[in-house]
Design an enzyme around this catalytic site. Structure first.
Site, PDB file in Angstrom:
ATOM      1  N   ASP A 115       0.866  -1.187   0.000  1.00 36.64           N
ATOM      2  CA  ASP A 115       0.000   0.000   0.000  1.00 36.64           C
ATOM      3  C   ASP A 115       0.904   1.239   0.000  1.00 36.64           C
ATOM      4  O   ASP A 115       1.439   1.617  -1.043  1.00 36.64           O
ATOM      5  CB  ASP A 115      -0.882  -0.096   1.250  1.00 36.64           C
ATOM      6  CG  ASP A 115      -1.993   0.918   1.311  1.00 36.64           C
ATOM      7  OD1 ASP A 115      -2.650   1.136   0.291  1.00 36.64           O
ATOM      8  OD2 ASP A 115      -2.221   1.497   2.388  1.00 36.64           O
ATOM      9  N   ASP A 171      -7.833  -8.160   6.844  1.00 38.32           N
ATOM     10  CA  ASP A 171      -8.883  -7.771   7.787  1.00 38.32           C
ATOM     11  C   ASP A 171      -9.244  -6.293   7.738  1.00 38.32           C
ATOM     12  O   ASP A 171      -8.521  -5.468   7.182  1.00 38.32           O
ATOM     13  CB  ASP A 171      -8.408  -8.051   9.213  1.00 38.32           C
ATOM     14  CG  ASP A 171      -7.372  -7.012   9.681  1.00 38.32           C
ATOM     15  OD1 ASP A 171      -6.411  -6.764   8.915  1.00 38.32           O
ATOM     16  OD2 ASP A 171      -7.540  -6.437  10.768  1.00 38.32           O
TER      17      ASP A 171
HETATM   18  P1  IMP Z   1       1.806  -0.304   3.801  1.00 37.49           P
HETATM   19  O1  IMP Z   1       2.833  -0.317   4.890  1.00 37.49           O
HETATM   20  O2  IMP Z   1       1.031   0.970   3.779  1.00 37.49           O
HETATM   21  O3  IMP Z   1       2.337  -0.696   2.446  1.00 37.49           O
HETATM   22  O4  IMP Z   1       0.704  -1.327   4.210  1.00 37.49           O
HETATM   23  C1  IMP Z   1       0.856  -2.658   4.169  1.00 37.49           C
HETATM   24  C2  IMP Z   1      -0.072  -3.293   5.170  1.00 37.49           C
HETATM   25  O5  IMP Z   1      -1.199  -2.472   5.451  1.00 37.49           O
HETATM   26  C3  IMP Z   1      -0.642  -4.564   4.600  1.00 37.49           C
HETATM   27  O6  IMP Z   1       0.184  -5.655   4.910  1.00 37.49           O
HETATM   28  C4  IMP Z   1      -1.977  -4.642   5.290  1.00 37.49           C
HETATM   29  O7  IMP Z   1      -1.846  -5.309   6.516  1.00 37.49           O
HETATM   30  C5  IMP Z   1      -2.384  -3.226   5.536  1.00 37.49           C
HETATM   31  N1  IMP Z   1      -3.315  -2.770   4.485  1.00 37.49           N
HETATM   32  C6  IMP Z   1      -3.058  -1.955   3.450  1.00 37.49           C
HETATM   33  N2  IMP Z   1      -4.132  -1.789   2.665  1.00 37.49           N
HETATM   34  C7  IMP Z   1      -5.097  -2.531   3.248  1.00 37.49           C
HETATM   35  C8  IMP Z   1      -6.471  -2.815   2.897  1.00 37.49           C
HETATM   36  O8  IMP Z   1      -7.019  -2.368   1.890  1.00 37.49           O
HETATM   37  N3  IMP Z   1      -7.148  -3.646   3.737  1.00 37.49           N
HETATM   38  C9  IMP Z   1      -6.598  -4.195   4.860  1.00 37.49           C
HETATM   39  N4  IMP Z   1      -5.323  -3.984   5.206  1.00 37.49           N
HETATM   40  C10 IMP Z   1      -4.590  -3.155   4.426  1.00 37.49           C
END
Ligand code: IMP
Ligand code: MG
Length: 187
Positions: A115, A171
């Protein structure tokens, strides 16, 4: 009947989940991903799945990888950055570190969603710090529109729009991990 705020909460309708990726589509893509990944893995690679979100993906991908007769180990790491919110806090915490020695070994990091990129940027840096030889990354879902870093995964299951998704291990406030498909919360 006396309605208190607690009661009102318990009777609130569950959020609607709009299907996005079916069980069959996930299954087909996981088989294809295993074929993409297998030739790139050295014997002795430690596959590190990030919990909790990647637990279903990791289980399915590992079983598909087993058909390629590789010599790999599985380990887990628990990182958190979200709390119960739908936005990343930007800070990544290690709740549980991996147990296997990764020094001088190849590591394949598995996560459910890429994300902002904060989690995997941190996890790669952490593996480097622990002395991993080479680090590959694989995510089931990529949301490139939300990136806050230059991070790109080596293997991506599906690229999706900026939607908050649940199911297949993923989740919202610890709910919906058990769904066999991926859907998004209705806005
Ligand atoms: P990042 O650190 O922002 O790249 O986020 C990664 C983590 O955020 C993922 O492993 C998920 O646990 C959580 N995450 C990001 N987007 C979503 C979503 O749409 N639904 C649920 N969890 C999310
Ligand atoms: Mg996660």
């Amino acid at each position: 009947m006396i309605v208190s705020p607690a009661n009102a909460n318990r009777t609130a309708p569950p959020p609607k989940i709009v299907p996005l990726i079916t069980e069959a589509e996930i299954h087909a893509r996981v088989i294809a991903l295993a074929s993409e990944i297998a030739p790139r893995l050295q014997p002795g690679t430690v596959v590190v799945a990030l919990l909790k979100g990647a637990f279903v993906f990791a289980a399915d991908l590992l079983r598909e990888l087993s058909r390629h007769e590789l010599d790999i180990n599985l380990d887990f790491m628990v990182l958190s950055s979200y709390g119960n919110d739908t936005r990343s806090s930007g800070r990544v915490l290690i709740n549980l570190d991996c147990q296997k020695l990764v020094e001088n070994r190849d590591v394949l990091l598995l996560d459910d969603i890429l994300d902002s990129g904060n989690t995997l940027t941190f996890a790669v840096e952490h593996m480097r710090f622990k002395g991993a030889e080479r680090i590959l990354t694989c995510v089931l879902l990529d949301k490139p529109l939300r990136r806050q870093t230059a991070f790109q995964a080596d293997f991506v299951g599906f690229t999706i729009p900026d939607l908050f998704v649940v199911g297949y291990g993923i989740d919202h406030a610890e709910r919906f991990r058990e769904l066999p498909f991926i859907g998004h919360l209705e806005e």
